[in-house]
Design a protein around this motif. Sequence first.
Motif, PDB file in Angstrom:
ATOM      1  N   VAL A   1       1.298  -8.541 -19.488  1.00 35.13           N
ATOM      2  CA  VAL A   1       1.858  -7.944 -18.687  1.00 35.13           C
ATOM      3  C   VAL A   1       2.051  -8.255 -17.412  1.00 35.13           C
ATOM      4  O   VAL A   1       1.548  -9.414 -16.892  1.00 35.13           O
ATOM      5  N   GLN A   2       3.171  -7.669 -16.900  1.00 33.22           N
ATOM      6  CA  GLN A   2       3.559  -8.717 -15.729  1.00 33.22           C
ATOM      7  C   GLN A   2       3.251  -7.142 -14.453  1.00 33.22           C
ATOM      8  O   GLN A   2       4.255  -5.704 -15.173  1.00 33.22           O
ATOM      9  N   LEU A   3       3.245  -7.481 -13.344  1.00 36.30           N
ATOM     10  CA  LEU A   3       2.782  -6.219 -12.576  1.00 36.30           C
ATOM     11  C   LEU A   3       3.737  -7.001 -11.449  1.00 36.30           C
ATOM     12  O   LEU A   3       3.812  -7.805 -10.808  1.00 36.30           O
ATOM     13  N   GLN A   4       4.984  -5.710 -10.883  1.00 36.38           N
ATOM     14  CA  GLN A   4       5.470  -5.847 -10.315  1.00 36.38           C
ATOM     15  C   GLN A   4       5.334  -4.637  -8.564  1.00 36.38           C
ATOM     16  O   GLN A   4       5.126  -3.298  -8.814  1.00 36.38           O
ATOM     17  N   ALA A   5       5.392  -5.662  -7.515  1.00 35.03           N
ATOM     18  CA  ALA A   5       4.537  -4.617  -6.408  1.00 35.03           C
ATOM     19  C   ALA A   5       6.078  -4.773  -5.554  1.00 35.03           C
ATOM     20  O   ALA A   5       6.554  -5.645  -5.510  1.00 35.03           O
ATOM     21  N   SER A   6       5.983  -3.874  -4.980  1.00 36.61           N
ATOM     22  CA  SER A   6       7.902  -3.141  -3.873  1.00 36.61           C
ATOM     23  C   SER A   6       6.782  -2.421  -3.032  1.00 36.61           C
ATOM     24  O   SER A   6       5.538  -1.698  -2.795  1.00 36.61           O
ATOM     25  N   GLY A   7       7.550  -1.963  -1.716  1.00 40.37           N
ATOM     26  CA  GLY A   7       7.654  -0.773  -0.557  1.00 40.37           C
ATOM     27  C   GLY A   7       7.459  -1.640   0.463  1.00 40.37           C
ATOM     28  O   GLY A   7       7.184  -0.870   1.351  1.00 40.37           O
ATOM     29  N   GLY A   8       7.094  -2.936   0.617  1.00 38.83           N
ATOM     30  CA  GLY A   8       6.233  -2.879   1.668  1.00 38.83           C
ATOM     31  C   GLY A   8       7.294  -3.247   3.040  1.00 38.83           C
ATOM     32  O   GLY A   8       9.147  -3.246   2.740  1.00 38.83           O
ATOM     33  N   GLY A   9       7.245  -3.759   3.938  1.00 41.25           N
ATOM     34  CA  GLY A   9       8.327  -3.510   4.817  1.00 41.25           C
ATOM     35  C   GLY A   9       7.464  -3.419   7.128  1.00 41.25           C
ATOM     36  O   GLY A   9       6.668  -3.941   6.343  1.00 41.25           O
ATOM     37  N   LEU A  10       8.239  -3.313   7.471  1.00 40.61           N
ATOM     38  CA  LEU A  10       8.147  -3.519   9.053  1.00 40.61           C
ATOM     39  C   LEU A  10       8.132  -1.536   9.397  1.00 40.61           C
ATOM     40  O   LEU A  10       9.027  -0.912   9.310  1.00 40.61           O
ATOM     41  N   VAL A  11       7.141  -1.775  10.130  1.00 38.62           N
ATOM     42  CA  VAL A  11       6.155  -0.243  10.621  1.00 38.62           C
ATOM     43  C   VAL A  11       5.518   0.060  11.689  1.00 38.62           C
ATOM     44  O   VAL A  11       4.922  -1.032  11.504  1.00 38.62           O
ATOM     45  N   GLN A  12       5.803   0.501  12.343  1.00 43.88           N
ATOM     46  CA  GLN A  12       5.491   0.790  13.966  1.00 43.88           C
ATOM     47  C   GLN A  12       4.013   1.521  13.465  1.00 43.88           C
ATOM     48  O   GLN A  12       3.667   2.423  12.189  1.00 43.88           O
ATOM     49  N   ALA A  13       3.007   1.438  14.587  1.00 47.10           N
ATOM     50  CA  ALA A  13       1.620   2.043  14.443  1.00 47.10           C
ATOM     51  C   ALA A  13       1.447   3.660  14.720  1.00 47.10           C
ATOM     52  O   ALA A  13       2.312   3.510  14.928  1.00 47.10           O
ATOM     53  N   GLY A  14       0.981   3.832  12.914  1.00 53.66           N
ATOM     54  CA  GLY A  14       0.777   5.727  13.460  1.00 53.66           C
ATOM     55  C   GLY A  14       1.955   5.826  12.028  1.00 53.66           C
ATOM     56  O   GLY A  14       1.942   6.879  11.562  1.00 53.66           O
ATOM     57  N   GLY A  15       2.896   4.690  11.822  1.00 49.39           N
ATOM     58  CA  GLY A  15       4.318   4.944  10.266  1.00 49.39           C
ATOM     59  C   GLY A  15       2.700   5.127   9.399  1.00 49.39           C
ATOM     60  O   GLY A  15       1.981   4.803   8.906  1.00 49.39           O
ATOM     61  N   SER A  16       3.801   5.012   8.642  1.00 48.05           N
ATOM     62  CA  SER A  16       4.037   5.613   7.224  1.00 48.05           C
ATOM     63  C   SER A  16       4.646   4.695   6.075  1.00 48.05           C
ATOM     64  O   SER A  16       5.780   4.726   6.815  1.00 48.05           O
ATOM     65  N   LEU A  17       4.101   3.813   4.766  1.00 47.28           N
ATOM     66  CA  LEU A  17       4.500   3.312   3.341  1.00 47.28           C
ATOM     67  C   LEU A  17       4.037   3.459   2.459  1.00 47.28           C
ATOM     68  O   LEU A  17       2.904   4.049   1.789  1.00 47.28           O
ATOM     69  N   ARG A  18       4.954   3.569   1.460  1.00 53.09           N
ATOM     70  CA  ARG A  18       4.220   3.688   0.084  1.00 53.09           C
ATOM     71  C   ARG A  18       5.163   2.681  -1.008  1.00 53.09           C
ATOM     72  O   ARG A  18       5.639   2.652  -0.530  1.00 53.09           O
ATOM     73  N   LEU A  19       3.641   1.877  -1.037  1.00 51.89           N
ATOM     74  CA  LEU A  19       3.999   1.015  -2.439  1.00 51.89           C
ATOM     75  C   LEU A  19       3.657   1.210  -3.283  1.00 51.89           C
ATOM     76  O   LEU A  19       3.038   2.681  -4.183  1.00 51.89           O
ATOM     77  N   SER A  20       3.965   0.978  -4.115  1.00 54.26           N
ATOM     78  CA  SER A  20       4.473   0.864  -6.050  1.00 54.26           C
ATOM     79  C   SER A  20       4.332  -0.367  -6.509  1.00 54.26           C
ATOM     80  O   SER A  20       4.386  -1.069  -5.710  1.00 54.26           O
ATOM     81  N   CYS A  21       3.985  -0.546  -7.511  1.00 54.97           N
ATOM     82  CA  CYS A  21       3.059  -1.226  -8.370  1.00 54.97           C
ATOM     83  C   CYS A  21       3.646  -0.600  -9.921  1.00 54.97           C
ATOM     84  O   CYS A  21       3.370   0.408 -10.522  1.00 54.97           O
TER      85      CYS A  21
END
Length: 121
Positions: A1-21
Amino acid sequence: VQLQASGGGLVQAGGSLRLSCAASGGTFSNAVMGWFRQAPGKEREFVARIRRSDGITSYADSVKGRFTISRDNAKNTVYLQMNSLKPEDTAVYYCAAGPRMSTRVHEYVYWGQGTLVTVSS
């Protein structure tokens, strides 16, 4: 089984991100998917977990109410929606798969490569 994470980045405080695996490669029988994070100079810590069969979730106190873990079993993908991000959320985020609902790193069998989340103040 391989897991591939993505979606990281730079964001300002109060912001949002969505990570996927995304999981691939062979029979995916692991019952639980989790997200962990590791900040520089700190140990890897539990963030959230979800049981694939019924969607039962749990969270670390530090992210409760701000982060949401979800899954799409048809796509073998787990998500981590992160809202109201704080500078202290800055870390490399890892997804993992294991047989039981645990917060312990060593109880997860498969690990993704990690994706960096940086929250600026």
